[in-house]
Design a protein around this motif. Structure first.
Motif, short mmCIF file in Angstrom:
data_model
loop_
_atom_site.label_atom_id
_atom_site.label_comp_id
_atom_site.label_asym_id
_atom_site.label_seq_id
_atom_site.Cartn_x
_atom_site.Cartn_y
_atom_site.Cartn_z
N ARG A 190 55.92 -53.80 68.04
CA ARG A 190 56.46 -55.17 68.08
C ARG A 190 56.50 -55.83 66.71
N GLY A 191 56.38 -55.03 65.68
CA GLY A 191 56.62 -55.55 64.32
C GLY A 191 55.40 -55.78 63.45
N THR A 192 54.20 -55.53 63.98
CA THR A 192 53.01 -55.73 63.15
C THR A 192 52.95 -54.65 62.06
N LYS A 193 52.67 -55.10 60.83
CA LYS A 193 52.59 -54.15 59.72
C LYS A 193 51.17 -54.02 59.18
N GLU A 194 50.35 -55.05 59.47
CA GLU A 194 48.99 -55.04 58.92
C GLU A 194 48.00 -55.37 60.04
N VAL A 195 46.92 -54.59 60.13
CA VAL A 195 45.88 -54.96 61.10
C VAL A 195 44.55 -55.16 60.38
N THR A 196 43.80 -56.15 60.85
CA THR A 196 42.43 -56.35 60.36
C THR A 196 41.49 -56.05 61.52
N LEU A 197 40.69 -55.00 61.36
CA LEU A 197 39.76 -54.61 62.41
C LEU A 197 38.55 -55.54 62.33
N LEU A 198 38.18 -56.13 63.46
CA LEU A 198 37.11 -57.14 63.45
C LEU A 198 35.87 -56.69 64.19
N GLY A 199 34.73 -57.06 63.65
CA GLY A 199 33.45 -56.84 64.32
C GLY A 199 32.38 -57.52 63.50
N GLN A 200 31.24 -57.80 64.10
CA GLN A 200 30.15 -58.41 63.31
C GLN A 200 29.76 -57.48 62.17
#
Ligand code: 5AD
Ligand code: SF4
Length: 441
Positions: A190-200
């Motif tokens: 759907r067009g996302t080019k960058e992901v930021t993986l999140l966790g504590q």
């Protein structure tokens, strides 16, 4: 019956991500999401407890909403402060009718249905056990952007003496790797080019359940899988912990082309004595050696951090050590926090508290260092052509857009709306303390 909800989010990226999931759950439950307080009849505050000030802000807000012509609105407090204060909130914010902790989000539509039916009711749910953890994957299909957050885990098993998070979020829990990959593929389509993986503590991902493979931790295995996803051009993560930042992760910076040259690695103090009192399980030397190793692989890597000033017992010498380390590492970005006593934490019991003026002064000194090294880093970008992921219109100026370099430096430049969501090349021409300015090339 009116069912128009406005969610206001405080705190960290995790909260932002959870508010987004919540809006999808609410919409599926027949609620309409609105973008302003005044057009809503239900206002949900997704709160933070990390410092006293964060709590005071949300409590102030909830009381403000419940006055005057807004009296009729249904106010709910969610997130970490709901978990932390629970019942106590009934006194601090008497008109709040819904109090739900971060592990019980899935129940919110049902609770709102009940509250709309019965105007005299109040519901408090701060159970620790989650109900349906799959909700973490829900994204609003109409709001998919070029850069998206993806939660990979919840909770924290550490015992940092100052920190409320283990109390508000409970023990670590990891999402299955295939679910995370599936979610990122779905976003990429759907067009996302960058992901930021999140966790504590993202680099703890899977550590207690999933095997190491070729001496690689589950987190590095996950990064390798994300690297393979078509359409994803950039991978970021927030926040790693120095303790588990081992060679497999350092090596990943040399091997994974999509891993962005920026690390946000919370240090908290530059004094071993204070780190020990904080129950941070590493020494300054170990922290420095991670940075050295990262810089050997990517000399221009951006390094940012979190620091706490005025932790109980922090002497002038301890603070000097922090300043010296800051000068040695030259963090090009940093969040400086004045220590705030959190009820129920280990440090609450400590009695050698630092006067407010000393905290204030140390805070100012470190903020000046952040600005100095940030400017120095930004200056080194002048004349370079940087790939920028265009995210939105800039706040100031007609036809001005903003986006981020791989190092996560904000760049403002002239351009038209059709560029939003694209990766383009910008020549950096000017800089400020926290922003770069350039021209499309
Ligand atoms: N007081 C001040 N700062 C805190 N942080 C966490 N707990 C406290 C506290 N009690 C800071 C840490 C953490 C960041 C998210 O907030 O630096 O990394
Ligand atoms: Fe995020 Fe921590 Fe604040 Fe909770 S307390 S919202 S986990 S920063």
């Amino acid at each position: 019956m009116e069912k128009r909800v406005y969610i206001r989010t405080y705190g960290c990226q995790m909260n932002e991500r959870e508010s987004e999931s919540l809006s999808v759950i609410l919409r599926n439950g027949g609620y309409e999401m609105v973008s302003s307080e005044h057009s809503a009849n239900i206002i949900l505050l997704n709160t933070c407890s990390v410092r006293e000030q964060a709590e005071a802000k949300a409590i102030g807000k909830s009381n403000l909403i419940s006055r005057g012509k807004n009296r009729e609105k249904l106010v709910g407090i969610l997130g970490c402060m709901a978990q932390n204060l629970g019942e106590i909130l009934c006194k601090k914010s008497p008109n709040t009718r819904l109090i739900v902790g971060p592990n019980r989000t899935e129940k919110i539509p049902t609770y709102l249905d009940q509250l709309l039916r019965d105007k005299n009711r109040r519901i408090i749910d701060i159970e620790m056990g989650s109900i349906d953890r799959d909700f973490a994957a829900a994204h609003d299909e109409k709001k998919i952007k070029a850069s998206m957050f993806v939660s990979i885990m919840r909770g924290c098993n550490m015992h940092c003496a100052y920190c409320i998070v283990p109390k508000t979020r409970g023990p670590e829990w990891y999402r299955p790797m295939e679910d995370i990959i599936h979610e990122i593929q779905w976003l990429a389509e759907r067009g996302t080019k960058e992901v930021t993986l999140l966790g504590q503590i993202v680099n703890n991902y899977g550590i207690q359940q999933m095997p190491f493979m070729d001496k690689k931790s589950p987190f590095v295995q996950l990064l390798e899988k994300v690297q393979e996803i078509d359409g994803i051009c950039r991978i970021r993560f927030l926040s790693p912990h120095p303790k588990g930042f081992k060679f497999d992760l350092i090596d990943a910076y040399g091997k994974l082309s999509k891993l962005c040259p920026h690390v946000h690695l919370p240090l908290q103090s530059g004094s071993d004595r204070i780190l020990k009192a904080m129950r941070r399980p590493y020494k300054v030397e170990q922290f420095s050696s991670i940075i050295t190793a990262l810089r050997e692989i990517i000399p221009t890597i951006s390094i940012s951090t979190d620091m706490i000033v005025g932790f109980p017992g922090e002497t002038e010498d301890d603070f000097r050590a922090t300043c010296e380390l800051f000068d040695e590492i030259k963090f090009d970005m940093g969040f400086i926090f004045k220590y705030s006593i959190r009820p129920g934490t280990i440090a609450e019991q400590f009695d050698d508290h630092i006067p407010q003026e000393a905290k204030e002064m140390r805070n100012q000194i470190l903020l000046q260092k952040v600005e100095y090294y940030s400017r120095q880093y930004n200056e080194s970008m002048i004349g370079k052509v940087k790939e920028v992921l265009v995210e939105s219109h800039a706040k100031r100026g007609e036809q001005q857009l903003e986006g981020y370099t791989p190092e996560h430096k904000k760049v403002i430049f002239s351009g038209t709306e059709d560029l939003i969501g694209q990766l383009i090349n910008i020549k950096i021409e000017q800089y400020g303390a926290s922003t770069l300015f350039g021209k499309r090339v």
